[in-house]
Design an enzyme around this catalytic site. Structure first.
Site, PDB file in Angstrom:
ATOM      1  N   ARG A  62     -34.075  -2.333 -30.976  1.00  0.00           N
ATOM      2  CA  ARG A  62     -33.896  -0.928 -31.349  1.00  0.00           C
ATOM      3  C   ARG A  62     -32.724  -0.259 -30.620  1.00  0.00           C
ATOM      4  NH1 ARG A  62     -38.291   2.168 -32.974  1.00  0.00           N
ATOM      5  NH2 ARG A  62     -39.599   0.588 -31.986  1.00  0.00           N
ATOM      6  N   GLU A 106     -33.637  -8.913 -24.424  1.00  0.00           N
ATOM      7  CA  GLU A 106     -33.850  -9.045 -25.880  1.00  0.00           C
ATOM      8  C   GLU A 106     -33.898  -7.667 -26.536  1.00  0.00           C
ATOM      9  OE1 GLU A 106     -37.636 -10.962 -26.037  1.00  0.00           O
ATOM     10  OE2 GLU A 106     -36.931 -12.855 -25.194  1.00  0.00           O
ATOM     11  N   PRO A 107     -32.841  -6.866 -26.406  1.00  0.00           N
ATOM     12  CA  PRO A 107     -32.901  -5.520 -26.993  1.00  0.00           C
ATOM     13  C   PRO A 107     -32.768  -5.564 -28.512  1.00  0.00           C
ATOM     14  CG  PRO A 107     -30.722  -5.905 -26.075  1.00  0.00           C
ATOM     15  CD  PRO A 107     -31.538  -7.141 -25.770  1.00  0.00           C
ATOM     16  N   TYR A 111     -35.611  -1.101 -37.622  1.00  0.00           N
ATOM     17  CA  TYR A 111     -36.914  -1.116 -38.292  1.00  0.00           C
ATOM     18  C   TYR A 111     -36.921  -0.193 -39.503  1.00  0.00           C
ATOM     19  CZ  TYR A 111     -37.872  -3.440 -33.933  1.00  0.00           C
ATOM     20  OH  TYR A 111     -37.794  -4.310 -32.867  1.00  0.00           O
ATOM     21  N   TYR A 141     -46.310   4.382 -38.239  1.00  0.00           N
ATOM     22  CA  TYR A 141     -46.519   4.762 -36.832  1.00  0.00           C
ATOM     23  C   TYR A 141     -46.598   6.277 -36.660  1.00  0.00           C
ATOM     24  CZ  TYR A 141     -44.158   0.172 -36.286  1.00  0.00           C
ATOM     25  OH  TYR A 141     -43.761  -1.132 -36.380  1.00  0.00           O
ATOM     26  N   CYS A 175     -46.860   6.102 -54.849  1.00  0.00           N
ATOM     27  CA  CYS A 175     -48.200   6.622 -55.113  1.00  0.00           C
ATOM     28  C   CYS A 175     -49.134   6.412 -53.930  1.00  0.00           C
ATOM     29  CB  CYS A 175     -48.756   5.954 -56.365  1.00  0.00           C
ATOM     30  SG  CYS A 175     -47.614   6.105 -57.729  1.00  0.00           S
TER      31      CYS A 175
END
Ligand SMILES: *Cc1c(COP(=O)(O)O)cnc(C)c1O
Length: 425
Positions: free
Chosen positions: A284, A281-282, A378, A324, A350
């Site tokens: 990225r 299930e790749p 992402y 992250y 902001c």
């Protein structure tokens, strides 16, 4: 450092090109912020898995939450890929892009009954089930529809993938999967339910993993269970090792997909499971290095402690740095001469957390375009309308040219579906 995304991404003269298409010109033509994806780069990344798995029973299911643009899904569907989905909305997208439902696995820790019905009607290949309660609901939903739901149990193998805590999913104490020591009982329960058909076992231990060892540990833990489950007469067709393979954003050196696959196949063989169907299930690793975010410098704001380079892309366009503290390379689309200055590259939102890169040595002037590299995964998928900012446009390049695959959002469409209160406006 070579450019992350090379060889698709290269400097020709001073100009940054993605598979032969100048990024500065694309930013000028389509406006900024702009996501640009390379179709050949995506297909090359997929081919690395496909080549390594040739001659073995397997299915690659692209984890589409990484980048769910229809043209991306179409690209992978046409190349024979399946999909890993985590919502009914993602299933709609797969079908709209021409994907085959019998190559879809449905993951996720909280599926609604409506989503279960939708996926059963569409005929997905398998539900990756994460709890005993989900087994019971799925059984009830399937029986009400007069069918049997194919299920795999997502096992939490309790291995440390050595990645960021927010993207680590295979350790005890996080919300994902069924604990290894409860798995056998869960399989017994699943096999006893008339609305379910047990077909496999799966795990997904985290994201941006840059070592092979955690995968081998997880596979060993899964195979221990396969043997125990089958000893009780419950047959498992496939083993799904999830996704999570990392990419180079900077100096990381993740294993090639080919090396990861070879190591896993060798372990399967060594343990006598060579004929078993393997699922991946790749997410990225199929799209991350195939995309960039092009942004324009709005204002330079040198300061006593820090220099700010304010650009027109922000955390709502690309959340990874803010969420992250991810490091992503930032390169001028066209190099200019001069002395580099250290800048914090930030957006107009902001929030002090609204930054794309800190302390970057750049030669820039207002109006210049910059590219944030390795933004294919992402990136747009996590974009929001925070600060009422319309989402960016997306283009895909290939040998045939440049294709606008998502129009820039219009500000006035952002409040479609909202209603003023009755009374004087
Ligand atoms: C997110 C996810 C993936 C893909 O992860 P990447 O790190 O993008 O490869 C695969 N499987 C499941 C269940 C996921 O949640």
């Amino acid at each position: 450092m070579t450019l992350p995304g090379a060889p698709s991404l290269a400097r020709v003269g001073g100009a940054l090109e993605l598979d032969g298409h100048g990024l500065d010109g694309l930013g000028q033509r389509f406006g900024t912020p702009l996501y640009v994806y390379s179709r050949p780069a995506m297909l090359r990344a997929l081919a690395a898995y496909q080549r390594a798995l040739r001659g073995r029973p397997h299915l690659i299911c692209y984890a589409m939450k990484a980048n769910a643009n229809l043209a991306v899904l179409q690209t992978f569907a046409q190349a024979g890929c399946g999909f890993d989905i985590v919502s009914g909305g993602e299933l709609e997208r797969v079908l709209a892009a021409g994907g085959q439902p019998d190559r879809v696995v449905f993951s996720g820790v909280g599926k609604t009954r409506a989503e279960m019905r939708q996926a059963l009607r569409a005929g997905v290949r398998c539900f990756n089930v994460e709890s005993l309660a989900e087994l019971d609901s799925l059984d009830a939903v399937a029986r009400a529809l007069g069918c049997r739901a194919p299920v795999s149990l997502r096992i939490n193998p309790d291995v440390d993938a050595g990645t960021h805590p927010y993207i680590s999913t295979g350790l005890k104490g996080n919300k994902f999967g069924i604990a290894h020591d409860q798995a056998l009982a869960a399989y017994r329960h699943a096999a006893s339910l008339p609305g379910l058909q047990v077909v496999g076992i799966d795990c997904h231990i985290g994201s941006q993993i840059v070592q092979v060892a955690p995968y081998l540990d997880a596979l060993d833990r899964l195979l221990d269970l396969v043997e125990a489950v089958e000893a009780e007469g419950i047959a498992l067709q496939h083993v799904d090792v999830g996704g999570g393979l990392g990419i180079a954003y900077g100096t990381e050196q993740p294993p090639d997909a080919a090396d990861l696959v070879a190591a896993l196949l060798a372990r399967l063989d060594a343990r006598g499971h060579g004929a078993r169907e393997l699922l991946f299930e790749p997410g990225r690793s199929l799209v991350g290095n195939a995309g960039v975010l092009v942004t324009e410098v709005l204002v330079l704001k040198p300061g006593e402690q820090k220099n700010f380079c304010i650009v027109d892309a922000a955390m709502n366009d690309l959340l990874r740095p803010a969420m992250y503290e991810a490091w992503m390379a930032i390169e001028p689309c066209v190099q200019r001469a001069g002395a580099a200055v250290r800048w914090d590259v930030v957006g107009p939102v902001c929030e002090s957390g609204d930054w794309l890169g800190r302390d970057r040595a750049l030669v820039v002037a207002p109006g210049d375009r910059l590219a944030v590299l390795s933004a294919g995964a992402y990136g747009m998928a996590m974009a929001s309308n925070y600060n009422s900012r319309p989402r960016a446009a997306e283009v895909m390049v290939d040998a045939g040219g440049v294709h606008l695959v998502r129009e820039r959002e219009q500000a006035e469409r952002l409040f479609d579906g909202e209603h003023l209160l009755p009374g004087a406006a």
